[in-house]
Design an enzyme around this catalytic site. Structure first.
Site, mmCIF file in Angstrom:
data_model
loop_
_atom_site.group_PDB
_atom_site.id
_atom_site.type_symbol
_atom_site.label_atom_id
_atom_site.label_comp_id
_atom_site.label_asym_id
_atom_site.label_seq_id
_atom_site.Cartn_x
_atom_site.Cartn_y
_atom_site.Cartn_z
ATOM 1 N N LYS A 96 -15.611 -30.708 -22.559
ATOM 2 C CA LYS A 96 -14.426 -30.056 -23.131
ATOM 3 C C LYS A 96 -14.835 -28.832 -23.953
ATOM 4 O O LYS A 96 -14.266 -28.546 -25.008
ATOM 5 C CB LYS A 96 -13.637 -31.022 -24.018
ATOM 6 N N LYS A 375 -7.411 9.658 5.787
ATOM 7 C CA LYS A 375 -5.968 9.835 5.877
ATOM 8 C C LYS A 375 -5.629 11.296 6.140
ATOM 9 O O LYS A 375 -4.708 11.628 6.878
ATOM 10 C CB LYS A 375 -5.305 9.360 4.579
ATOM 11 N N LEU A 403 1.475 -5.518 8.250
ATOM 12 C CA LEU A 403 2.081 -4.928 9.455
ATOM 13 C C LEU A 403 3.586 -4.899 9.278
ATOM 14 O O LEU A 403 4.234 -5.951 9.170
ATOM 15 C CB LEU A 403 1.746 -5.766 10.688
ATOM 16 N N SER A 405 5.684 -1.737 10.754
ATOM 17 C CA SER A 405 6.005 -1.106 12.032
ATOM 18 C C SER A 405 4.769 -0.973 12.912
ATOM 19 O O SER A 405 4.879 -0.819 14.132
ATOM 20 C CB SER A 405 6.606 0.283 11.795
#
Length: 477
Positions: A96, A375, A403, A405
């Protein structure tokens, strides 16, 4: 061998969920061991307990406080006792522990010097107290979340019986360690408390305490506390049984009783009503623990949100939050890994920007090189479309977060293919469904998902995390 595997093997070998407290309490020691040398007497008694139970239990649990109370001879007795426990049976040191200042050095002592497998800790100091114990590979901690003494009820039941503090401890502590690292210690005679904790933490090992007080009902405790596999619950051998001269036979009888009750509970699906109203633990999703944690840390929120695709949904999934929750993040990585290890690929690619941390974690875990498609291409420097080293003709597994589209992940995959790479598999964490995998297949990709939005919806509803209105909104989305 880690604690979880060691425990599982001991359970299977001895066909037992029982654990024994190895506590040198002079007040409980049988009179037949009494002598002028109290340490020697206690040693003889502890050795008797171990010898009589080694083939009947799955864990030994020495309570540190009893050994400390005996001074230096008591700590020497603890080391002798630990050394005498059969190596194949795991040891949980009941300490503990709650002091932040000594956590690091104490963790080193119990795990590196004493070589115990797990330890009990107090939750009140939070994750800072627990973290030093989780850096030891293969070791585990058990968080005290509930005790049976009535004087603790004003704290444990605060602020209300509907939202008690002990359930907050359960909820918060699951963010500190994985199910293999962190279990729960529950002291109570009330089956409904076990049921509520099991509903909150379906994947966690629960070490039960105090169940024999007040004529506790063993069958109800088992029905409330067992997980979907009929395991995940450790049952204590009653303290008064340890003074018996026929200890082995009595423990064997108790073990048989538990196994029979467990078999009946698993086979009788209708017994779900005994576990908790409206919650059936025999029909849980294997990732329920993770789903609930994702909801609790705000990765799944409700409202009208415009998605990247332009569609408006009554919910939003924000998996970027997991990078600030290392233990949850680790569980997510493991879930991806279970899919990826079945696929053939040379490199992993993450789709910017949300899945880049995930791809990095998977690269490290699988020891597989990582790349990613940019990107946008920089107007300076190398102007590379793909970052990282690769060779044309190699096969790449693409990972993404969700996911909806399929547009962004397929755009990323096409960039990889334009560099001469092969892309067959796309692995995501959540599939919004609505035929997105079919769309991927039409474009030459095989889609894989850890979870679907309908699985998440059903799990949250069954666990009481969302109401009827939210459930309906998610189903119709």
């Amino acid at each position: 061998m880690n604690f979880f595997d060691k425990l599982s093997q001991a359970i299977a070998q001895n066909q037992s969920l029982l654990f024994v407290g190895l506590d040198p309490n002079p007040e409980m020691m049988p009179a037949r061991y009494a002598s002028s040398d109290i340490i020697s007497s206690l040693w003889d008694w502890l050795q008797f307990i171990i010898a009589e139970t080694a083939e009947q239990v799955c864990v030994y649990k020495p309570t540190l406080g009893f050994y400390q109370a005996l001074g230096i001879p008591g700590l020497e007795l603890l080391q002798k006792t630990l050394f005498s426990i059969p190596a194949h049976i795991p040891v949980i040191l009941d300490a503990k522990h709650s002091d932040l200042n000594t956590s690091t050095i104490f963790a080193r002592t119990v795990f590196s010097k004493w070589n115990v497998d797990a330890i009990t800790l107090s939750p009140y100091a939070g994750q800072d107290n627990v973290a030093p114990f989780l850096v030891y590979p293969g070791k585990a901690v058990f968080i005290l979340c509930c005790t049976s003494n009535s004087a603790a009820e004003p704290l444990q039941q605060f602020p209300t019986a509907e939202t008690p503090f002990y359930l907050q401890v359960v909820k918060e502590s699951q963010n500190w360690g994985t199910p293999e690292q962190l279990g729960l210690e529950v002291g109570t005679t009330k089956p409904d408390i076990f049921a509520r904790i099991r509903a909150e933490a379906p994947e966690r090992i629960i070490m039960a305490r105090s169940i024999w007080a007040e004529g506790g009902n063993l069958n109800q405790v088992l029905a409330a506390g067992l997980n979907t596999n009929g395991e995940g619950l450790l049952i204590p051998v009653p303290q008064d049984m340890l003074s018996s001269t026929e200890l082995s036979q009595e423990v064997q009888s108790l073990n048989t009783q538990i196994n029979q009750a467990k078999t009946e509970i698993i086979q009788d699906v209708s017994s779900c009503s005994l576990w908790l109203p409206d919650v059936c633990f025999l029909d849980q999703h294997p990732q329920q623990d993770l789903i609930l944690q994702l909801y609790d840390i705000g990765c799944i929120i409700f409202g009208n949100y415009v998605q990247a695709s332009g569609a408006t949904f009554p919910y939003y999934v924000d998996l970027r939050k997991i990078i600030s929750k290392p233990q949850v993040f680790n569980q997510v990585i493991i879930a991806y890994e279970e899919i990826l290890v079945k696929l053939n690929f040379d490199r992993i690619a993450g789709i910017p920007y949300g899945s880049l941390p995930t791809a990095t974690g998977l690269s490290l875990r699988l020891q597989c090189p990582m790349i990613f498609p940019r990107k946008e291409v920089k107007a300076h420097g190398t102007r590379r479309v793909i970052e990282g080293d690769f060779h044309p003709g190699e096969t790449v597994a693409v990972v993404d977060d969700i996911l909806i589209s399929g547009k962004s992940v397929m755009e990323g995959a096409e960039k990889l293919k334009s560099a001469g790479l092969n892309v067959n598999d796309i692995v995501v964490f959540i599939d919004h469904e609505h035929g997105v995998k079919d769309r991927l297949r039409e474009n030459g990709y095989q889609g894989h998902a850890v979870l679907t939005i309908s699985e998440i919806t059903q799990t949250l509803y069954q666990a009481g995390r969302i109401n009827d209105e939210q459930f309906s909104a998610l189903k119709e989305a």
